[in-house]
Write an enzyme that holds these catalytic residues in place. Sequence first.
Site, PDB file in Angstrom:
ATOM      1  N   HIS A  75      60.081 -12.979  -2.508  1.00 39.15           N
ATOM      2  CA  HIS A  75      58.891 -12.338  -3.089  1.00 39.15           C
ATOM      3  C   HIS A  75      58.040 -13.363  -3.818  1.00 39.15           C
ATOM      4  CE1 HIS A  75      60.170 -11.990  -7.409  1.00 39.15           C
ATOM      5  NE2 HIS A  75      61.377 -11.918  -6.919  1.00 39.15           N
ATOM      6  N   ASP A 189      61.791 -17.254 -10.893  1.00 36.76           N
ATOM      7  CA  ASP A 189      61.978 -16.016 -10.112  1.00 36.76           C
ATOM      8  C   ASP A 189      60.598 -15.515  -9.712  1.00 36.76           C
ATOM      9  OD1 ASP A 189      62.432 -13.464  -9.189  1.00 36.76           O
ATOM     10  OD2 ASP A 189      63.117 -12.671 -11.103  1.00 36.76           O
ATOM     11  N   GLU A 221      57.827  -6.897  -5.479  1.00 40.75           N
ATOM     12  CA  GLU A 221      59.281  -6.806  -5.649  1.00 40.75           C
ATOM     13  C   GLU A 221      59.639  -6.454  -7.074  1.00 40.75           C
ATOM     14  OE1 GLU A 221      63.520  -8.118  -6.160  1.00 40.75           O
ATOM     15  OE2 GLU A 221      61.762  -8.708  -7.277  1.00 40.75           O
ATOM     16  N   GLU A 222      58.970  -7.090  -8.026  1.00 40.24           N
ATOM     17  CA  GLU A 222      59.291  -6.840  -9.430  1.00 40.24           C
ATOM     18  C   GLU A 222      58.833  -5.444  -9.873  1.00 40.24           C
ATOM     19  OE1 GLU A 222      61.190  -8.737 -10.969  1.00 40.24           O
ATOM     20  OE2 GLU A 222      60.921 -10.792 -10.267  1.00 40.24           O
ATOM     21  N   ASP A 244      66.431 -15.227  -3.343  1.00 42.09           N
ATOM     22  CA  ASP A 244      66.030 -14.980  -4.734  1.00 42.09           C
ATOM     23  C   ASP A 244      67.073 -15.645  -5.628  1.00 42.09           C
ATOM     24  OD1 ASP A 244      64.657 -13.999  -6.954  1.00 42.09           O
ATOM     25  OD2 ASP A 244      64.555 -11.959  -6.195  1.00 42.09           O
ATOM     26  N   HIS A 338      64.047 -13.403 -16.199  1.00 44.21           N
ATOM     27  CA  HIS A 338      62.920 -12.588 -16.661  1.00 44.21           C
ATOM     28  C   HIS A 338      62.365 -12.994 -18.029  1.00 44.21           C
ATOM     29  CE1 HIS A 338      63.325  -9.054 -13.588  1.00 44.21           C
ATOM     30  NE2 HIS A 338      63.333 -10.252 -13.034  1.00 44.21           N
TER      31      HIS A 338
HETATM   32 ZN   LIG Z   1      63.175 -12.115  -8.021  1.00 44.01          ZN
END
Ligand SMILES: [Zn+2]
Length: 375
Positions: A75, A189, A221-222, A244, A338
């Site tokens: 992603h 990410d 995706e998130e 990922d 994150h």
């Molecule tokens: Zn990711």
Amino acid sequence: MMADQRPEEAKARLKALLCDLMLIPGLSGHEGRIRRHIAGLLKALGLSTRTDRLGNLIATSEGDHGAPSVMLFTHMDQLGLVVRKIEADGFIRVERLGGVPERALPSQEVLICVGEGRDRPGVIANKSHHATTPEEKYKVVPYQDLYIDAGFAGRDEVLAAGIDIGSPVVYRPHWVELSQDRIAGTSVDDRAGCAVIVEAARQLMARPKRPTVHFVFSVQEEFNLRGALTAAQALQPDIAIQIDLLLATDTPDMAYRGDVKLGGGPVMSLYSFHGRGTLNGTIPHPALVSLFDGASRHIDIPLQRSAHTGALTDSSYVQLVGQGVASIDLGFPMRYSHSSLEVCDLGDLEGLTTLLVEGIASIDKRFSLDRDDYE
Ligand SMILES: [Zn+2]
């Protein structure tokens, strides 16, 4: 070229790709800038790209038509915030988009994305320490109570800058090089995944024998994990390989969770499950576990293993397309997921790229996806 220089050269390219990609904002649902940049990188490799209506970027490299086709995807979006309310005094309130950790938000620098050259910096306010009560000292402030100070004196100024309700906000894109080939950066990410697939595309194109590969850089995706679905529905691949992060568990706070070490090489997920709200996960197709186990032995790159609840990827949904897509999650170890600075290791990215290229290039017409051949 000396053969043993190649990993170092790939690592240098991966570093340059990763660091460039991390500086381009691309909140879920607002991936235009990062998509155009990646499209340019693929074009330079001789790959033409197309964009589906949801925003997924797709490039197809035709190969052996007798072999199962592969969708190699990752992603390109990132998590962040969305402007929810503009206060009369010019402070900006936000909504979360994706799994944003509230306890890591105060004092963060952010970028309010208005458009190239017009983005505005801001700071997520943290109450003055000298006025913080003992009860507040160890309390996480809910995001609803946080606000962004971007220096504006009133609502009109905010609007005049092009910021409105719905405007995307991301952590200030930046990166810093740590010791031992480790990089801390915003949205490792999954810009690291994007870097790996661009480099894997470069290397795969040089292979005379390979299956048809669709390189897909997916959206949202998130947000809801389903952006890649439209690409999979259109492409109907036989195999889907998703790239990922996988959680590194070699920090003091993570040690009980598993055995994945930063710098320990690429990781294969044997089990992922997310039971909170969205009931899904991926148990990889045994043919792909066997393929990448074999490839890692063949090229003598260690392959770490992960089994983990609490996280999942869009492969969970892609595997359910058509009559079923043989799917697997492969990844790189990453720390501090994150948060505004996530950490990865360039050697892991290089190892993952090499593993992908070896594994995918070895898929030929004899490669069976019949479960009875494995289970
Ligand atoms: Zn990711």
